[in-house]
Design a protein around this motif. Structure first.
Motif, PDB file in Angstrom:
ATOM      1  N   ILE A  21       0.843  -1.200   0.000  1.00 33.81           N
ATOM      2  CA  ILE A  21       0.000   0.000   0.000  1.00 33.81           C
ATOM      3  C   ILE A  21       0.879   1.251   0.000  1.00 33.81           C
ATOM      4  N   ALA A  22       1.889   1.273   0.858  1.00 30.78           N
ATOM      5  CA  ALA A  22       2.782   2.439   0.913  1.00 30.78           C
ATOM      6  C   ALA A  22       3.489   2.637  -0.422  1.00 30.78           C
ATOM      7  N   SER A  23       3.918   1.561  -1.042  1.00 34.74           N
ATOM      8  CA  SER A  23       4.585   1.647  -2.332  1.00 34.74           C
ATOM      9  C   SER A  23       3.638   2.188  -3.400  1.00 34.74           C
ATOM     10  N   ALA A  24       2.389   1.730  -3.392  1.00 31.74           N
ATOM     11  CA  ALA A  24       1.411   2.216  -4.372  1.00 31.74           C
ATOM     12  C   ALA A  24       1.133   3.703  -4.171  1.00 31.74           C
ATOM     13  N   VAL A  25       0.970   4.132  -2.933  1.00 29.96           N
ATOM     14  CA  VAL A  25       0.681   5.545  -2.656  1.00 29.96           C
ATOM     15  C   VAL A  25       1.866   6.427  -3.067  1.00 29.96           C
ATOM     16  N   LEU A  26       3.075   6.007  -2.728  1.00 28.02           N
ATOM     17  CA  LEU A  26       4.258   6.809  -3.052  1.00 28.02           C
ATOM     18  C   LEU A  26       4.649   6.711  -4.521  1.00 28.02           C
ATOM     19  N   GLY A  27       4.306   5.614  -5.177  1.00 29.68           N
ATOM     20  CA  GLY A  27       4.765   5.397  -6.536  1.00 29.68           C
ATOM     21  C   GLY A  27       3.800   5.815  -7.623  1.00 29.68           C
ATOM     22  N   PRO A  29       1.722   8.718  -8.035  1.00 30.18           N
ATOM     23  CA  PRO A  29       1.970  10.065  -8.577  1.00 30.18           C
ATOM     24  C   PRO A  29       3.441  10.176  -8.981  1.00 30.18           C
ATOM     25  N   LYS A  30       3.664  10.479 -10.228  1.00 35.64           N
ATOM     26  CA  LYS A  30       5.034  10.530 -10.756  1.00 35.64           C
ATOM     27  C   LYS A  30       5.910  11.497  -9.947  1.00 35.64           C
ATOM     28  N   GLY A  31       7.057  10.993  -9.494  1.00 37.39           N
ATOM     29  CA  GLY A  31       8.036  11.810  -8.797  1.00 37.39           C
ATOM     30  C   GLY A  31       7.672  12.187  -7.367  1.00 37.39           C
ATOM     31  N   LEU A  32       6.612  11.610  -6.814  1.00 35.95           N
ATOM     32  CA  LEU A  32       6.176  12.006  -5.470  1.00 35.95           C
ATOM     33  C   LEU A  32       7.247  11.730  -4.417  1.00 35.95           C
ATOM     34  N   ALA A  33       7.761  10.509  -4.381  1.00 31.36           N
ATOM     35  CA  ALA A  33       8.730  10.158  -3.339  1.00 31.36           C
ATOM     36  C   ALA A  33       9.943  11.088  -3.376  1.00 31.36           C
ATOM     37  N   GLU A  34      10.452  11.381  -4.571  1.00 36.21           N
ATOM     38  CA  GLU A  34      11.623  12.240  -4.700  1.00 36.21           C
ATOM     39  C   GLU A  34      11.305  13.677  -4.286  1.00 36.21           C
ATOM     40  N   GLU A  41       5.218  21.236  -1.532  1.00 33.05           N
ATOM     41  CA  GLU A  41       3.990  20.848  -2.230  1.00 33.05           C
ATOM     42  C   GLU A  41       3.880  19.328  -2.364  1.00 33.05           C
ATOM     43  N   GLY A  42       5.028  18.655  -2.327  1.00 32.69           N
ATOM     44  CA  GLY A  42       5.031  17.203  -2.402  1.00 32.69           C
ATOM     45  C   GLY A  42       4.224  16.575  -1.274  1.00 32.69           C
ATOM     46  N   TYR A  43       4.247  17.217  -0.113  1.00 29.11           N
ATOM     47  CA  TYR A  43       3.493  16.683   1.017  1.00 29.11           C
ATOM     48  C   TYR A  43       1.989  16.815   0.812  1.00 29.11           C
ATOM     49  N   LEU A  44       1.561  17.840   0.075  1.00 29.12           N
ATOM     50  CA  LEU A  44       0.137  17.951  -0.243  1.00 29.12           C
ATOM     51  C   LEU A  44      -0.256  16.872  -1.255  1.00 29.12           C
ATOM     52  N   ARG A  45       0.636  16.591  -2.201  1.00 31.85           N
ATOM     53  CA  ARG A  45       0.381  15.487  -3.136  1.00 31.85           C
ATOM     54  C   ARG A  45       0.342  14.161  -2.382  1.00 31.85           C
ATOM     55  N   LEU A  46       1.182  14.033  -1.363  1.00 27.06           N
ATOM     56  CA  LEU A  46       1.182  12.814  -0.547  1.00 27.06           C
ATOM     57  C   LEU A  46      -0.153  12.662   0.184  1.00 27.06           C
ATOM     58  N   VAL A  47      -0.672  13.745   0.728  1.00 34.05           N
ATOM     59  CA  VAL A  47      -1.978  13.694   1.400  1.00 34.05           C
ATOM     60  C   VAL A  47      -3.056  13.253   0.405  1.00 34.05           C
ATOM     61  N   ALA A  48      -3.060  13.854  -0.798  1.00 33.22           N
ATOM     62  CA  ALA A  48      -4.063  13.501  -1.806  1.00 33.22           C
ATOM     63  C   ALA A  48      -3.934  12.037  -2.227  1.00 33.22           C
ATOM     64  N   ALA A  49      -2.704  11.577  -2.429  1.00 28.10           N
ATOM     65  CA  ALA A  49      -2.495  10.181  -2.831  1.00 28.10           C
ATOM     66  C   ALA A  49      -2.908   9.226  -1.722  1.00 28.10           C
ATOM     67  N   THR A  50      -2.594   9.584  -0.475  1.00 28.27           N
ATOM     68  CA  THR A  50      -2.961   8.736   0.658  1.00 28.27           C
ATOM     69  C   THR A  50      -4.473   8.686   0.835  1.00 28.27           C
ATOM     70  N   ALA A  54      -6.715   5.384   0.804  1.00 29.25           N
ATOM     71  CA  ALA A  54      -7.663   5.041   1.875  1.00 29.25           C
ATOM     72  C   ALA A  54      -9.060   4.784   1.309  1.00 29.25           C
ATOM     73  N   GLU A  55      -9.487   5.613   0.355  1.00 28.82           N
ATOM     74  CA  GLU A  55     -10.805   5.406  -0.263  1.00 28.82           C
ATOM     75  C   GLU A  55     -10.845   4.078  -1.006  1.00 28.82           C
ATOM     76  N   GLU A  56      -9.768   3.756  -1.681  1.00 22.80           N
ATOM     77  CA  GLU A  56      -9.723   2.499  -2.432  1.00 22.80           C
ATOM     78  C   GLU A  56      -9.711   1.301  -1.494  1.00 22.80           C
TER      79      GLU A  56
END
Length: 190
Positions: A21-27, A29-34, A41-50, A54-56
């Motif tokens: 799950i963590a790998s899917a969330v971080l992987g 959105p392109k370039g999120l982990a980096e 702003e990456g942390y806001l993308r992390l919130v959206a991806a997470t 969670a919804e899925e």
């Protein structure tokens, strides 16, 4: 079906699910982990991806519970697995509007179906020239066709399988229903 004792995952299984799950969330959105190393702003993308993750997982849980019910497991057993009472499990997961669509002369509803009898029901319907067009908990909807059909049910999680099946002439029906995807293909001599 008799109720089985409470099922538990091993620590290794639990860790693999968490890592997946963590790998899917971080992987996803392109370039999120980096971006987390240098971009606020990456942390806001992390919130959206997470949130999407969670919804899925919530949707997957609902479909897994409906599948367990369709397989004959009681609300008491499901509640114990979820760490809640029978009533709480039923209130949260009982399908209130999961009615099968209406039948007509050109459309049949195969119901009640379970994971254990649905494929034989579909095989028989396909040979009788009924094409799968829709499905949901405990039912499959088929429409009259001028051809015979064959059907396959596969697990959603197998990567690349959809492309291989489509290359072999299979067409996916709907978007899947955890843990299954359904495919159809006209029989060549039908």
């Amino acid at each position: 079906m008799s109720d089985a004792p409470q099922v538990r995952l091993t620590l290794e299984e639990y860790a693999r699910i968490r890592e997946g799950i963590a790998s899917a969330v971080l992987g996803a959105p392109k370039g999120l982990a980096e971006s987390l190393e240098h971009d606020p702003e990456g942390y806001l993308r992390l919130v959206a991806a997470t949130r999407t993750g969670a919804e899925e997982t919530s949707r997957l849980l609902r479909e897994a519970v409906q599948g367990a019910r369709a397989a004959g497991h009681s609300w008491d057993t499901i509640g114990r697995l979820l760490g809640v009472s029978r009533q709480a499990a039923q209130q949260r997961f009982a399908t209130k509007d999961a009615k099968a669509p209406e039948a007509s002369p050109e459309r049949r509803i195969l119901t009640p179906l379970t994971a254990f009898n649905e494929m034989s029901a579909l095989a028989e319907a396909g040979l009788d020239r009924w094409e799968l067009v829709d499905f949901g908990p405990l039912y499959h909807a088929v429409e009259a066709s001028d051809r015979q059909w064959e059907y396959r049910r596969v697990t959603l999680a197998v990567a690349g399988r959809k492309r291989r099946m489509e290359a072999d002439g299979w067409t996916e029906v709907g978007n899947g229903y955890f843990p299954w995807s359904y495919f159809k293909r006209p029989l060549t001599d039908g």
